[in-house]
Design a protein around this motif. Structure first.
Motif, PDB file in Angstrom:
ATOM      1  N   LYS A 169      68.447  67.181 -17.260  1.00 52.09           N
ATOM      2  CA  LYS A 169      67.358  67.678 -16.327  1.00 52.09           C
ATOM      3  C   LYS A 169      68.501  66.395 -15.623  1.00 52.09           C
ATOM      4  CE  LYS A 169      63.442  69.826 -17.833  1.00 52.09           C
ATOM      5  NZ  LYS A 169      62.076  69.660 -18.031  1.00 52.09           N
ATOM      6  N   ASP A 170      68.090  64.767 -15.882  1.00 52.89           N
ATOM      7  CA  ASP A 170      68.306  64.116 -14.429  1.00 52.89           C
ATOM      8  C   ASP A 170      69.520  63.128 -14.864  1.00 52.89           C
ATOM      9  OD1 ASP A 170      68.485  62.678 -12.501  1.00 52.89           O
ATOM     10  OD2 ASP A 170      65.552  61.767 -12.734  1.00 52.89           O
ATOM     11  N   LYS A 171      70.342  63.386 -15.586  1.00 53.47           N
ATOM     12  CA  LYS A 171      71.695  61.892 -16.053  1.00 53.47           C
ATOM     13  C   LYS A 171      71.829  61.095 -15.128  1.00 53.47           C
ATOM     14  CE  LYS A 171      75.545  62.368 -18.605  1.00 53.47           C
ATOM     15  NZ  LYS A 171      76.801  63.541 -19.124  1.00 53.47           N
ATOM     16  N   SER A 172      72.357  61.628 -14.097  1.00 59.47           N
ATOM     17  CA  SER A 172      71.995  60.700 -12.675  1.00 59.47           C
ATOM     18  C   SER A 172      71.285  59.262 -13.181  1.00 59.47           C
ATOM     19  CB  SER A 172      72.094  61.267 -11.377  1.00 59.47           C
ATOM     20  OG  SER A 172      70.884  61.150 -10.989  1.00 59.47           O
ATOM     21  N   ARG A 173      70.026  59.817 -13.042  1.00 58.77           N
ATOM     22  CA  ARG A 173      68.894  58.872 -13.369  1.00 58.77           C
ATOM     23  C   ARG A 173      69.334  58.045 -14.344  1.00 58.77           C
ATOM     24  NH1 ARG A 173      63.231  59.671 -14.725  1.00 58.77           N
ATOM     25  NH2 ARG A 173      61.973  57.071 -14.342  1.00 58.77           N
ATOM     26  N   ILE A 174      69.589  58.353 -15.625  1.00 56.89           N
ATOM     27  CA  ILE A 174      69.848  57.603 -16.664  1.00 56.89           C
ATOM     28  C   ILE A 174      70.781  56.872 -16.848  1.00 56.89           C
ATOM     29  CG2 ILE A 174      70.994  57.741 -19.445  1.00 56.89           C
ATOM     30  CD1 ILE A 174      68.122  58.972 -18.927  1.00 56.89           C
ATOM     31  N   VAL A 175      72.186  56.931 -15.752  1.00 61.84           N
ATOM     32  CA  VAL A 175      73.094  56.905 -15.816  1.00 61.84           C
ATOM     33  C   VAL A 175      73.013  55.249 -15.254  1.00 61.84           C
ATOM     34  CG1 VAL A 175      75.404  56.914 -15.100  1.00 61.84           C
ATOM     35  CG2 VAL A 175      75.018  58.615 -16.070  1.00 61.84           C
ATOM     36  N   LYS A 176      72.399  55.469 -14.443  1.00 61.09           N
ATOM     37  CA  LYS A 176      71.969  54.205 -13.564  1.00 61.09           C
ATOM     38  C   LYS A 176      71.118  53.334 -13.750  1.00 61.09           C
ATOM     39  CE  LYS A 176      70.690  52.722  -8.258  1.00 61.09           C
ATOM     40  NZ  LYS A 176      69.802  51.792  -9.372  1.00 61.09           N
ATOM     41  N   TYR A 177      70.533  53.838 -14.733  1.00 60.72           N
ATOM     42  CA  TYR A 177      69.074  52.415 -15.888  1.00 60.72           C
ATOM     43  C   TYR A 177      70.487  52.141 -16.048  1.00 60.72           C
ATOM     44  CZ  TYR A 177      66.224  50.375 -18.637  1.00 60.72           C
ATOM     45  OH  TYR A 177      65.245  50.110 -18.681  1.00 60.72           O
ATOM     46  N   ALA A 178      71.625  53.059 -17.132  1.00 69.57           N
ATOM     47  CA  ALA A 178      72.348  52.350 -18.202  1.00 69.57           C
ATOM     48  C   ALA A 178      72.870  51.064 -17.059  1.00 69.57           C
ATOM     49  CB  ALA A 178      73.149  53.450 -18.882  1.00 69.57           C
ATOM     50  N   THR A 179      73.998  51.811 -16.374  1.00 70.03           N
ATOM     51  CA  THR A 179      74.783  50.775 -15.945  1.00 70.03           C
ATOM     52  C   THR A 179      74.507  49.742 -15.237  1.00 70.03           C
ATOM     53  OG1 THR A 179      76.024  52.745 -14.550  1.00 70.03           O
ATOM     54  CG2 THR A 179      76.427  50.537 -13.487  1.00 70.03           C
ATOM     55  N   ASP A 180      72.842  49.429 -14.163  1.00 70.32           N
ATOM     56  CA  ASP A 180      72.123  48.206 -14.495  1.00 70.32           C
ATOM     57  C   ASP A 180      71.772  47.120 -15.309  1.00 70.32           C
ATOM     58  OD1 ASP A 180      71.979  49.104 -12.189  1.00 70.32           O
ATOM     59  OD2 ASP A 180      70.377  49.908 -11.518  1.00 70.32           O
TER      60      ASP A 180
END
Length: 702
Positions: A169-180
Motif C-alpha cells: 500500500k505504501d511502497k514509496s515509504r518503505i523504499v525511502k526508509y530502506a534507502t536511508d
C-alpha cells in the motif's frame, strides 16, 4: 555521528521465554536447502517454508516477482535459532504466509559472515541491539527495512502481515526508509585515510591501557560485567605489553583472568575445551556451545602464558583443550569441524541446553563413592557450584594445596584422585546423548586452530602437536587453496563452494608464517606471502589503505565492509596489518611496512577510549615503538637451535633458518662451513653472531 535510525512501528519486542523441544524428523516437505552442505541449512531443509540459499539468481527472482526478501540468519549451535524453527518455521500456517508473500532466504552466518555483518549492523541501527536468529525483511535488491531476533509465532505472523500490507500500500515509504538505512549502514563502515598522523606512541599506549584497566575485575578476572567473554586477543596483547614494558601488576591481572577461566565452568573439566562464554561474573555457567574459533585462540593464549609463567595449570589447559579438539572436532583428512551444539537430549528425550555437561549431587556421589567428599570440595558441589534444578556445573575456587591440606593427603595424591574421578565422569557422560556436531570445515577457523597447535608445540614441545599442525596445513593447502592462491571459505563432504573472505586470507597467512617459524620449510613462507599478495590485488581499498572484507571478484552486496574492530576473533584488518609488518622484516623492499603503518594510522584514534576493541592492533604500536628482532639461524644444526630459541616467549620477533642460504635476505651470505650461527638483527642490521640459544636470547633481553 550518525543518528540512530528508528525502527518501523511494526518491530516487535524481544522475548526469550520459551523452552525448546526436539525438532520433528519429517520429510513431508523438502525445500532447496536440501542441496546445501551446511549442517545449519540442512536442519531447515524439511521446513514447509520454501527456503533458498543466498544466491544471485534468488535475488534476481525477487526483483522480477517484486517480492520482499525475508532473510533469516543463524548457525547450527544457536539455541534460540532452534526455538524459532520449532515455533515458526516448522508451522504450516506460518510457512504459507511466508511463501505467499516473500522470497525466503536462510543463511548460515558462519559460512556467510559478509552478509551477516551488514544485516547485524542494520538491526543494531534499527533497534539498538542484535543477536541470532537474525531476521531481516529487505527490498528485492537487499536493502533492509525491518529486523528482529527471536519472535514467537503470533507476533511473527502479525509483524509479517503488517509489513506486507505496508509494502503493497505504501511502497514509496518503505523504499525511502530502506534507502536511508542503507546509507547509514554504509556510512558507519567508512574508514578515513590519515596519511599525516604521527604513529601512536608508547606514552599514548600507556594512557590507553590505564583507561582500559578501570574495567578490569581484579578478583574474578576479565571485566566487571556479565556475561563474560574470554576475549583471548585482549589478554594476549596485555601479556605482550606487560612483559615488554615491565608491568608486573598487569601481568598479575592476566594471570588472575587465565586462572579463573581455567577454574570456571566455561572450561570443561571432564572433557577439556572451552564453551562460548559465561553468563555470570565468576566464569561458572557457560553458554554450552563449544566453538573451534574459541578453542584455537585460547590454546595459543594459554601456551604463550605457560611460556611466560611456567604455570602447570596453563600447560594442563593446553593439553586438555587439544585433546578435546582431537577427539571431537578432527576430520580424518586433517581439517577441523566447527562446533558442538549447546543443546542435547535430556533424560526425557527433550533438547535442553547443557544437559550433556551437568551433574546432580546424587549422580556424583553414586559414581565417585569414597572420593566424593574430596571431589565436592575440589569442584564445589555446594551452593557455589549449583546452577539450577539441582544441577551442578563443576567450578574450582581453591588451589590444590588448600584442598590437599584439608583432606590430609599430598598434592600428587589429590591430583591422581581428581584425574581418576574425571575419567569416571567422562566414561559416564559418554553414555548420554551427545550434542549435535557442526561438521563443516571453515578456512579461517582452521587457521586459528593451526596457530594454536603451533604455539602448543613451540612452548610445550610435544611433537604430536606439530604433526597435527602439519596435517592441517597440508589439508588447507590441498583443499582450500586454488592455483591462483584464492581460497575457499568452506569444505564439507569433499565439496567447497563459497569464496573466502579477508579473515580467511589473513588468518591462514598468519598461521602459515608461524608454521614456517617452527619448521623452516620454505613452502609455508611462500604460501603466506602469496596469500597476502592475492589479498592486496583483490581486497585492498586504494582510498583508505585498508582491506575490504570481500573480494572484488565476488557478487557485490549493498556494502563492501571494512572490518577493523577486534572482537572474539581479531579483526581481519588487524591480522593482515601484523602479517604485513612481519613480512616487511623479511622482504624490506616490497612496501609491506608502509602499508602496515598506514593501516595503524587509520584506526589508532580509537585506542584511548576503546582499547578493548583494538587489542590486536595495539601489538603493532609495540612493534613500531620498540625493537623488533629478526632472528636468523644458519648452519647444519639450524633446526635444533631454532627449536631451542622458539621456546622463549619473544612476541616482538620473527624467526628464520636454513642449512646454508635461504629464501630471504636475512639468510644470505651468513653460512660458515662446519658452524651454526644465530644472528639477532633489527631492520637487517645484525649484532655479532652467537652459537647458543641462551646467548641469542640474552642479546634480546639485554
Amino acid at each position: 555521528m550518525i543518528k540512530r535510525i528508528i525502527l518501523l512501528s511494526v518491530i516487535i519486542s524481544l522475548n526469550q521465554g520459551c523452552t525448546q523441544k526436539t525438532s520433528k524428523v519429517t520429510h513431508k516437505h523438502t525445500n532447496a536447502l536440501i542441496n546445501e552442505t551446511s549442517p545449519y541449512l540442512l536442519q531447515h531443509a524439511h521446513n514447509p517454508v520454501n527456503w533458498e540459499a543466498w544466491r544471485p539468481e534468488v535475488l534476481e527472482r525477487a526483483k522480477k516477482e517484486d517480492k520482499p526478501l525475508l532473510i533469516s540468519i543463524g548457525y547450527s549451535s544457536c539455541h534460540w535459532c532452534h526455538v524459532m524453527e520449532k515455533e515458526c518455521f516448522e508451522d504450516e500456517e506460518v510457512a504459507q504466509m511466508m511463501n505467499d508473500n516473500f522470497i525466503n532466504i536462510k543463511i548460515d552466518r558462519e559460512e556467510r559472515p559478509d552478509v551477516d555483518q551488514i544485516y547485524m549492523d542494520a538491526i543494531t541501527m534499527m533497534s539498538g541491539n542484535g543477536g541470532w536468529p537474525l531476521n531481516i525483511v529487505a527490498l528485492p535488491d537487499g536493502r533492509p527495512f525491518w529486523g528482529a531476533t527471536y519472535v514467537p509465532k503470533d507476533n511473527w505472523i502479525k509483524s509479517l502481515q503488517q509489513l506486507i500490507e505496508l509494502y503493497q500500500k505504501d511502497k514509496s515509504r518503505i523504499v525511502k526508509y530502506a534507502t536511508d538505512l542503507s546509507n547509514g549502514i554504509n556510512a558507519i563502515n567508512l574508514v578515513e585515510h590519515k596519511p599525516d598522523s604521527d604513529l601512536f606512541t608508547i606514552e599514548q599506549l600507556d594512557a590507553s591501557v590505564e583507561n582500559w584497566a578501570k574495567h578490569f575485575d581484579n578478583f574474578l578476572g576479565g571485566y566487571k560485567r556479565a556475561p563474560k567473554f574470554m576475549m583471548p586477543n585482549n589478554w594476549d596483547f596485555l601479556m605482550h605489553y606487560a612483559e615488554t614494558n615491565n608491568k608486573p601488576e598487569l601481568m598479575e591481572q592476566v594471570d588472575v583472568t587465565l586462572q579463573r577461566i581455567a577454574f570456571g565452568g566455561v572450561f570443561d573439566h571432564v572433557g577439556g575445551g572451552f564453551s562460548r562464554y559465561s553468563v555470570d561474573t565468576k566464569w561458572h555457567v557457560p553458554h554450552f556451545e563449544k566453538m573451534l574459533y574459541d578453542n584455537g585462540p585460547l590454546t595459543s593464549l594459554y601456551a604463550r602464558a605457560y611460556a611466560v609463567t611456567k604455570n602447570g595449570l596453563y600447560r594442563d589447559v593446553v593439553e586438555r583443550t587439544i585433546a578435546f579438539v582431537q577427539e571431537e572436532l578432527l576430520d580424518e583428512d586433517g581439517g577441523f569441524y566447527s562446533s558442538l551444539d549447546a543443546d542435547s537430549l535430556d533424560e526425557n528425550g527433550e533438547l535442553e541446553e547443557g544437559a550433556y555437561y551437568v551433574w546432580t549431587k546424587e549422580q556424583l556421589n553414586q559414581l565417585l563413592g569414597a572420593d566424593f567428599d574430596i571431589f565436592k570440595d575440589y569442584y564445589n558441589i555446594n551452593s557455589y557450584g549449583l546452577w539450577e534444578h539441582g544441577n551442578y556445573v563443576l567450578i574450582r575456587d581453591k588451589e590444590d594445596a588448600e584442598i590437599a591440606k584439608k583432606h590430609n593427603i599430598s598434592i600428587d595424591e589429590l591430583k591422581g584422585k581428581m584425574r581418576d574421578a574425571l575419567q569416571i565422569l567422562k566414561e559416564e557422560r559418554a553414555k548420554r546423548s551427545k550434542p549435535r556436531l557442526d561438521d563443516k570445515i571453515l578456512t579461517s577457523w582452521n587457521g586459528l586452530m593451526l596457530s594454536g597447535l603451533i604455539d602448543a608445540y613451540r612452548y610445550l614441545g610435544n611433537r604430536e602437536y606439530l604433526a597435527m599442525a602439519l596435517k592441517n596445513g597440508e589439508f588447507l593447502e590441498k583443499e582450500m587453496i586454488k592455483e591462483d592462491y584464492s581460497l575457499f571459505r568452506n569444505h564439507k563432504d569433499g565439496k567447497s563452494d563459497i569464496d573466502a573472505f579477508l579473515e580467511d586470507y589473513a588468518i591462514v597467512s598468519e598461521a602459515f608464517l608461524s608454521l614456517y617459524e617452527v619448521t623452516f620449510d620454505e613452502k609455508w613462507l611462500n604460501h603466506s606471502k602469496k596469500l597476502v599478495e592475492y589479498a592486496k590485488v583483490h581486497f585492498l581499498d586504494p582510498k583508505s589503505g585498508m582491506f575490504f572484507y570481500t573480494s572484488d571478484a565476488d557478487t557485490s552486496l549493498i556494502r563492501r565492509s571494512i572490518e577493523t574492530v577486534d572482537k572474539e576473533i581479531s579483526s581481519s584488518n588487524s591480522i593482515m596489518a601484523k602479517n604485513l609488518l612481519k613480512l616487511h622484516k623479511l622482504y624490506p623492499d616490497e612496501g609491506y611496512g608502509d602499508m602496515a603503518k598506514q593501516m595503524l594510522r587509520n584506526v589508532q584514534d580509537d585506542f584511548v577510549e576503546s582499547a578493548q576493541g583494538y587489542a590486536n592492533w595495539m601489538n603493532l604500536v609495540l612493534f613500531e615503538n620498540q625493537n623488533f628482532y629478526e632472528i636468523a639461524v644458519v648452519g647444519e644444526n639450524y633446526k635444533k637451535l631454532g627449536k631451542e630459541i622458539s621456546k622463549t616467549y619473544i612476541p616482538n620477533s620473527i624467526l628464520v633458518g636454513s642449512a646454508k642460504d635461504g629464501p630471504v635476505e636475512l639468510l644470505t651470505n651468513r653460512y660458515a662451513e662446519g658452524e651454526t650461527f644465530v644472528y639477532v638483527c633489527i631492520e637487517g642490521t645484525c649484532k655479532l653472531p652467537v652459537q647458543t640459544a641462551d646467548k641469542a636470547v640474552a642479546l634480546i633481553n639485554n
